[in-house]
Motif scaffolding. Structure first.
Motif, PDB file in Angstrom:
ATOM      1  N   LEU A 445      52.512  33.392  10.805  1.00 24.10           N
ATOM      2  CA  LEU A 445      53.764  33.688  11.504  1.00 24.10           C
ATOM      3  C   LEU A 445      53.607  33.688  13.017  1.00 24.10           C
ATOM      4  O   LEU A 445      54.537  33.369  13.748  1.00 24.10           O
ATOM      5  CB  LEU A 445      54.294  35.063  11.064  1.00 24.10           C
ATOM      6  CG  LEU A 445      54.631  35.213   9.574  1.00 24.10           C
ATOM      7  CD1 LEU A 445      54.969  36.670   9.266  1.00 24.10           C
ATOM      8  CD2 LEU A 445      55.788  34.301   9.202  1.00 24.10           C
ATOM      9  N   GLY A 446      52.431  34.076  13.493  1.00 18.93           N
ATOM     10  CA  GLY A 446      52.210  34.140  14.935  1.00 18.93           C
ATOM     11  C   GLY A 446      50.912  34.858  15.245  1.00 18.93           C
ATOM     12  O   GLY A 446      50.115  35.166  14.341  1.00 18.93           O
ATOM     13  N   GLY A 447      50.701  35.126  16.518  1.00 17.97           N
ATOM     14  CA  GLY A 447      49.482  35.812  16.939  1.00 17.97           C
ATOM     15  C   GLY A 447      49.767  36.774  18.074  1.00 17.97           C
ATOM     16  O   GLY A 447      50.750  36.618  18.801  1.00 17.97           O
ATOM     17  N   PHE A 448      48.883  37.755  18.223  1.00 12.52           N
ATOM     18  CA  PHE A 448      49.070  38.719  19.310  1.00 12.52           C
ATOM     19  C   PHE A 448      47.738  39.245  19.805  1.00 12.52           C
ATOM     20  O   PHE A 448      46.734  39.271  19.090  1.00 12.52           O
ATOM     21  CB  PHE A 448      49.976  39.881  18.874  1.00 12.52           C
ATOM     22  CG  PHE A 448      49.447  40.718  17.739  1.00 12.52           C
ATOM     23  CD1 PHE A 448      48.695  41.866  17.989  1.00 12.52           C
ATOM     24  CD2 PHE A 448      49.700  40.376  16.414  1.00 12.52           C
ATOM     25  CE1 PHE A 448      48.216  42.644  16.952  1.00 12.52           C
ATOM     26  CE2 PHE A 448      49.227  41.151  15.370  1.00 12.52           C
ATOM     27  CZ  PHE A 448      48.477  42.291  15.633  1.00 12.52           C
ATOM     28  N   TYR A 449      47.760  39.643  21.077  1.00 14.98           N
ATOM     29  CA  TYR A 449      46.600  40.236  21.728  1.00 14.98           C
ATOM     30  C   TYR A 449      46.861  41.715  21.966  1.00 14.98           C
ATOM     31  O   TYR A 449      47.957  42.108  22.357  1.00 14.98           O
ATOM     32  CB  TYR A 449      46.352  39.581  23.089  1.00 14.98           C
ATOM     33  CG  TYR A 449      46.024  38.113  23.078  1.00 14.98           C
ATOM     34  CD1 TYR A 449      44.709  37.656  23.182  1.00 14.98           C
ATOM     35  CD2 TYR A 449      47.047  37.157  23.025  1.00 14.98           C
ATOM     36  CE1 TYR A 449      44.407  36.305  23.211  1.00 14.98           C
ATOM     37  CE2 TYR A 449      46.753  35.792  23.055  1.00 14.98           C
ATOM     38  CZ  TYR A 449      45.440  35.378  23.143  1.00 14.98           C
ATOM     39  OH  TYR A 449      45.150  34.032  23.190  1.00 14.98           O
ATOM     40  N   PHE A 450      45.835  42.534  21.752  1.00 15.96           N
ATOM     41  CA  PHE A 450      45.856  43.939  22.146  1.00 15.96           C
ATOM     42  C   PHE A 450      44.969  44.100  23.375  1.00 15.96           C
ATOM     43  O   PHE A 450      43.791  43.717  23.355  1.00 15.96           O
ATOM     44  CB  PHE A 450      45.288  44.829  21.034  1.00 15.96           C
ATOM     45  CG  PHE A 450      46.288  45.316  20.026  1.00 15.96           C
ATOM     46  CD1 PHE A 450      47.646  45.235  20.241  1.00 15.96           C
ATOM     47  CD2 PHE A 450      45.840  45.880  18.827  1.00 15.96           C
ATOM     48  CE1 PHE A 450      48.556  45.692  19.303  1.00 15.96           C
ATOM     49  CE2 PHE A 450      46.739  46.343  17.878  1.00 15.96           C
ATOM     50  CZ  PHE A 450      48.104  46.249  18.114  1.00 15.96           C
ATOM     51  N   GLN A 480      55.820  25.403  17.797  1.00 18.26           N
ATOM     52  CA  GLN A 480      55.185  26.488  18.555  1.00 18.26           C
ATOM     53  C   GLN A 480      55.442  27.810  17.842  1.00 18.26           C
ATOM     54  O   GLN A 480      56.582  28.183  17.601  1.00 18.26           O
ATOM     55  CB  GLN A 480      55.779  26.523  19.968  1.00 18.26           C
ATOM     56  CG  GLN A 480      55.257  27.617  20.874  1.00 18.26           C
ATOM     57  CD  GLN A 480      55.827  27.489  22.268  1.00 18.26           C
ATOM     58  OE1 GLN A 480      55.399  26.656  23.059  1.00 18.26           O
ATOM     59  NE2 GLN A 480      56.814  28.323  22.578  1.00 18.26           N
ATOM     60  N   LEU A 481      54.372  28.493  17.495  1.00 19.41           N
ATOM     61  CA  LEU A 481      54.487  29.809  16.868  1.00 19.41           C
ATOM     62  C   LEU A 481      54.500  30.891  17.944  1.00 19.41           C
ATOM     63  O   LEU A 481      53.936  30.696  19.027  1.00 19.41           O
ATOM     64  CB  LEU A 481      53.319  30.040  15.902  1.00 19.41           C
ATOM     65  CG  LEU A 481      53.330  29.173  14.636  1.00 19.41           C
ATOM     66  CD1 LEU A 481      52.020  29.329  13.868  1.00 19.41           C
ATOM     67  CD2 LEU A 481      54.517  29.519  13.748  1.00 19.41           C
ATOM     68  N   PRO A 482      55.125  32.018  17.662  1.00 25.24           N
ATOM     69  CA  PRO A 482      55.189  33.068  18.682  1.00 25.24           C
ATOM     70  C   PRO A 482      53.832  33.722  18.936  1.00 25.24           C
ATOM     71  O   PRO A 482      53.061  33.963  18.008  1.00 25.24           O
ATOM     72  CB  PRO A 482      56.188  34.067  18.099  1.00 25.24           C
ATOM     73  CG  PRO A 482      56.139  33.851  16.623  1.00 25.24           C
ATOM     74  CD  PRO A 482      55.860  32.390  16.434  1.00 25.24           C
ATOM     75  N   VAL A 483      53.581  34.025  20.198  1.00 22.95           N
ATOM     76  CA  VAL A 483      52.369  34.738  20.628  1.00 22.95           C
ATOM     77  C   VAL A 483      52.801  35.768  21.671  1.00 22.95           C
ATOM     78  O   VAL A 483      53.643  35.475  22.528  1.00 22.95           O
ATOM     79  CB  VAL A 483      51.329  33.774  21.240  1.00 22.95           C
ATOM     80  CG1 VAL A 483      50.139  34.560  21.811  1.00 22.95           C
ATOM     81  CG2 VAL A 483      50.852  32.764  20.204  1.00 22.95           C
ATOM     82  N   CYS A 484      52.244  36.963  21.588  1.00 23.48           N
ATOM     83  CA  CYS A 484      52.605  37.985  22.579  1.00 23.48           C
ATOM     84  C   CYS A 484      51.382  38.791  22.998  1.00 23.48           C
ATOM     85  O   CYS A 484      50.344  38.776  22.336  1.00 23.48           O
ATOM     86  CB  CYS A 484      53.702  38.911  22.054  1.00 23.48           C
ATOM     87  SG  CYS A 484      53.251  39.918  20.626  1.00 23.48           S
ATOM     88  N   PHE A 485      51.537  39.465  24.130  1.00 21.34           N
ATOM     89  CA  PHE A 485      50.529  40.375  24.658  1.00 21.34           C
ATOM     90  C   PHE A 485      51.052  41.798  24.514  1.00 21.34           C
ATOM     91  O   PHE A 485      52.150  42.095  24.989  1.00 21.34           O
ATOM     92  CB  PHE A 485      50.249  40.105  26.138  1.00 21.34           C
ATOM     93  CG  PHE A 485      49.924  38.676  26.474  1.00 21.34           C
ATOM     94  CD1 PHE A 485      48.949  37.981  25.774  1.00 21.34           C
ATOM     95  CD2 PHE A 485      50.596  38.018  27.502  1.00 21.34           C
ATOM     96  CE1 PHE A 485      48.647  36.664  26.092  1.00 21.34           C
ATOM     97  CE2 PHE A 485      50.302  36.706  27.834  1.00 21.34           C
ATOM     98  CZ  PHE A 485      49.326  36.022  27.120  1.00 21.34           C
ATOM     99  N   MET A 486      50.310  42.670  23.867  1.00 18.25           N
ATOM    100  CA  MET A 486      50.664  44.088  23.797  1.00 18.25           C
ATOM    101  C   MET A 486      49.644  44.880  24.609  1.00 18.25           C
ATOM    102  O   MET A 486      48.443  44.829  24.320  1.00 18.25           O
ATOM    103  CB  MET A 486      50.725  44.552  22.344  1.00 18.25           C
ATOM    104  CG  MET A 486      51.942  44.002  21.611  1.00 18.25           C
ATOM    105  SD  MET A 486      52.080  44.606  19.923  1.00 18.25           S
ATOM    106  CE  MET A 486      51.810  43.101  18.994  1.00 18.25           C
TER     107      MET A 486
END
Length: 738
Positions: A445-450, A480-486
């Motif tokens: 579904l996507g990726g994220f950074y902590f 393009q899959l969603p990517v976010c920074f948390m």
């Protein structure tokens, strides 16, 4: 646990190890040029075509322009992110040098008549417009609104004036933020042994770590020699204004003078009382900047035909008018005030036991901790070992798996694998972790950074940056899959132990992850309305505040707590104490948020625009109306109010309370059905999280709840006595939200 899944190319991850600010500057400049070339071309083609353009061709052009702008979103997104989490002189200089160019480009786009004409052609062809998917139709409608708010209808001389205002605002906001970061990092107070009384073991470890960092900076700057450093005591305790250190002192230090010193330093950052300067020797005082920002915002509003900037802000939100928002805030303050007065009386009574005759703001956190210990047998330090960050994260992932049928897997970092390994993920700092999100059928579904720990060069607070939206373009064969920074500023790992969180930090993590899920779980592939994009600002906090509820439920706490040494779950007595203290000080905390929100609203609704003296006078007036505890005359909270002077919350800080009403009412559905009810979780995912901004927030909420929002759950969740709430007041609040 890290995995070895090959990275999907549709994530389009950044190689941070090979990312250089100068290269990003070139990419941003090139991307702006590509966008300008496209605008030039459609302007030329419009001049040649006297018969107008078809809606179908107009949509093709719009989609092509969206695709061209991906390069700018990407390169500028990375540079902006690094400026927030790894700021240094080089990054800051390049970032700020680009701001006027970006502002000029953004204004040109917003005022470009041929591009505007293409959106109009799509919307005016009713038959064609009706064939569009709802997300595309919504994006067109929002874009037309954005054109109007960018001055597309202004005469040329007024458009130039508008562009100049936008450019100045972007630079002033960046400088405002710089001043706060520099002022925060400039303060360092070495402590004597007698000042350490009351500080906890974890607090002392934080102060010692701050001392080591302080010594390194002093040595690097030449202020101290190695001999000077060697002569300092070990451990060397230093108090700073970084939030984990600041809170450790304010909550536990017995030395009242020390607490007042730190309080004064914190609330006078970037003000006339702050004598620090930046690397160029320039003052960090934000006073003039604040007045300039308000003046420019007012000029912008009047150019657009609004009476004040608050009206501009509200034109894209759920709330319809300044009066509506002000009534909402004052009505809520009336409900909260009796509880707040009880909260204050409780603190004052306890303060007398510690020989504090008159409670002051620098006593509040300290005495509140004593009340928690005495009344609830609850100490944040006693429960901190039960919330080691790895356990909290694992539990958080387990909660969302049960709710939404999704799975999270951590990915190897580049320094844990070979450089050429397709499984490796580059990161901007060793503390950062990367994760991939999968659905129940193992579809990515996507990726994220902590990036969760406080450090130098990183701005304070916590946030989710929706770096990359879900997007697809079949003609370009691009997915393009969603990517976010948390990002957070939590207590780091110390003394060989993992980071141990306070429950407040746990809530912050859940809050930001709620934002992240809103971004990542979207099924919308039109970038402008995917995830958090296109969502009304006063509804964007709904998923984040909603997620916090599971950190207050005993079943949720069971999944996120485990003693760092013994592995034992949070004992029943501590769990009961934590839950009993949920609404501790909720009245005073609510009034504090209303104070900030009302101040923000009123300074942006005032004409003529206020200068610094007027800003402070307005804040004092609001405090006289709302606050129940006196604030020192030197308090310059407004000078560090980044949300409204350097963020997206100008005339919109009320959104936190507005969305809290929505989130409380949404969670009440889970209280009725069961907090892990998969059917209710699926409904929330499908009606709120998956649709993003493709439908109005009011529609999304009512699709989930089956009715308009009600204030009842908000009052109940805050522990406010709802007796005497009349039907008319409740109906008024419901109308304001709905």
């Amino acid at each position: 646990m890290t995995t070895t899944t090959t990275i999907d190319p549709n994530l389009h991850l950044i190689d941070f190890d090979a990312t250089d600010p100068v290269d990003l500057q070139v990419k941003v400049t090139d991307a702006i040029q590509q966008g300008n070339d496209f605008l030039d071309n459609i302007a030329a083609s419009t001049d040649k075509d006297s018969n107008g353009i078809s809606a179908k061709q107009a949509l093709t052009d719009v989609m092509m322009f969206d695709h061209i702008n991906l390069a700018l979103d990407r390169s500028w997104g990375v540079l902006s992110h690094l400026n927030s989490v790894m700021s240094n002189d080089k990054i800051r200089h390049i970032h700020h040098e680009l701001l006027p160019k970006l502002s000029a480009y953004g204004t040109r786009v917003g005022q470009h008549q041929p591009l505007f004409g293409r959106y109009q052609a799509i919307a005016n062809d009713k038959e064609f417009f009706a064939t569009l998917e709802p997300a595309r139709a919504r994006a067109i409608e929002l874009a037309l609104q954005s054109f109007e708010l960018s001055g597309v209808a202004l005469p040329k001389d007024k458009q130039d004036e508008f562009a100049d205002i936008q450019s100045k605002l972007s630079t002033l906001s960046a400088t405002f933020s710089d001043h706060i970061l520099d002022a925060t990092q400039a303060f360092a107070l070495p402590l004597q042994q007698e000042q350490l009384a009351g500080l906890t073991e974890s607090g002392l470890a934080l102060l010692a770590d701050a001392g080591e960092q302080h010594k390194a900076r002093e040595l690097a700057s030449g202020t101290l020699t190695q001999a000077d450093i060697d002569a300092l005591p070990t451990p060397y305790y230093v108090a700073t204004l970084n939030i984990p250190v600041y809170l450790a002192v304010m909550t536990h230090a017995d030395n009242r003078e020390l607490r007042e010193t730190l309080y004064r330093a914190y609330v006078t950052r970037a003000s006339e009382y702050d004598t620090h300067t930046n690397a160029k020797g320039e003052s960090l005082n934000n006073a003039d900047i604040m007045g300039q920002i308000l003046q420019l915002r007012e000029q912008k509003a009047q150019l657009l035909g609004f009476d004040n900037y608050a009206e501009v802000s509200l034109s894209t939100k759920m709330a319809e008018s300044v009066a509506e928002v002000e009534n909402f805030l004052r009505n809520l303050a009336t409900k909260a005030k009796p509880t707040a007065e009880q909260d204050l009386a409780q603190l004052q009574e306890c303060a007398r036991d510690y020989d504090i005759a008159e409670l002051q703001p620098w006593d509040s956190a300290y005495i509140a901790e004593k009340v928690k210990q005495n009344k609830f047998s609850l100490s944040q330090e006693e429960i901190r070992p039960y919330f080691p960050l790895p356990k909290v994260i694992d539990g958080l992932f387990a909660i969302v798996e049960r709710l939404y049928g999704i799975k999270v897997q951590e990915q190897n970092s580049a320094n844990e694998s070979t450089k050429a390994d397709s499984k490796a993920v580059s990161r901007w700092h060793d503390d950062v972790r990367f994760y991939q999100l999968f659905d129940a059928d193992n579809n990515l579904l996507g990726g994220f950074y902590f990036d969760l720990f406080a450090r130098n060069g990183k701005r304070g607070g916590a946030w989710m940056s929706g770096f990359q939206s879900r997007y697809s373009n079949d003609e370009q064969a691009y997915q393009q899959l969603p990517v976010c920074f948390m990002v957070g500023n939590f207590t780091p790992a110390l003394d060989g132990k993992p980071s141990l969180l306070t429950h407040d930090e746990v809530l912050t993590l859940f809050h930001e992850f709620g934002h992240g899920l809103h971004h990542l779980l979207t099924q919308v592939t039109v970038g402008d309305v995917a995830g958090v994009n296109g969502v009304e600002w006063d509804a964007v906090e709904l998923p984040s505040q909603f997620m916090e509820n599971w950190a207050w439920e005993s079943d949720g706490i069971a999944l996120i707590s485990s003693h760092v040494e013994t592995g034992e779950p949070l004992p029943k007595d501590k769990l009961n104490a934590l839950l009993a203290a949920k609404n501790f000080q909720s009245g005073m905390q609510t009034l504090r948020q209303i104070e900030f929100a009302l101040f923000d609203l009123l300074i942006h609704a005032h004409t003529p625009a206020l200068d610094y003296a007027g800003i402070l006078a307005t804040l004092n007036d609001v405090r006289n109306d709302i606050a129940i505890m006196e604030t020192p005359d030197y308090n310059r909270f407004a000078n560090g109010f980044s949300h409204i002077f350097a963020g997206g919350y100008a005339a919109g800080y009320y959104s936190y309370k507005w969305a809290e009403l929505l989130s409380a009412d949404a969670f009440s559905k889970f209280e009725e059905d069961g907090i892990f009810n998969p059917i209710t979780g699926k409904a929330f995912r499908e009606t709120i999280l998956s649709v993003g901004g493709s439908l109005p927030a009011k529609t999304n909420f009512e699709n989930f709840r089956g009715r308009s929002a009600s204030i009842d759950a908000l009052l109940r969740h805050n522990g406010f006595d709802d007796r005497g709430i009349n039907t008319a007041a409740n109906a008024q609040t419901t109308r304001e939200v709905g």
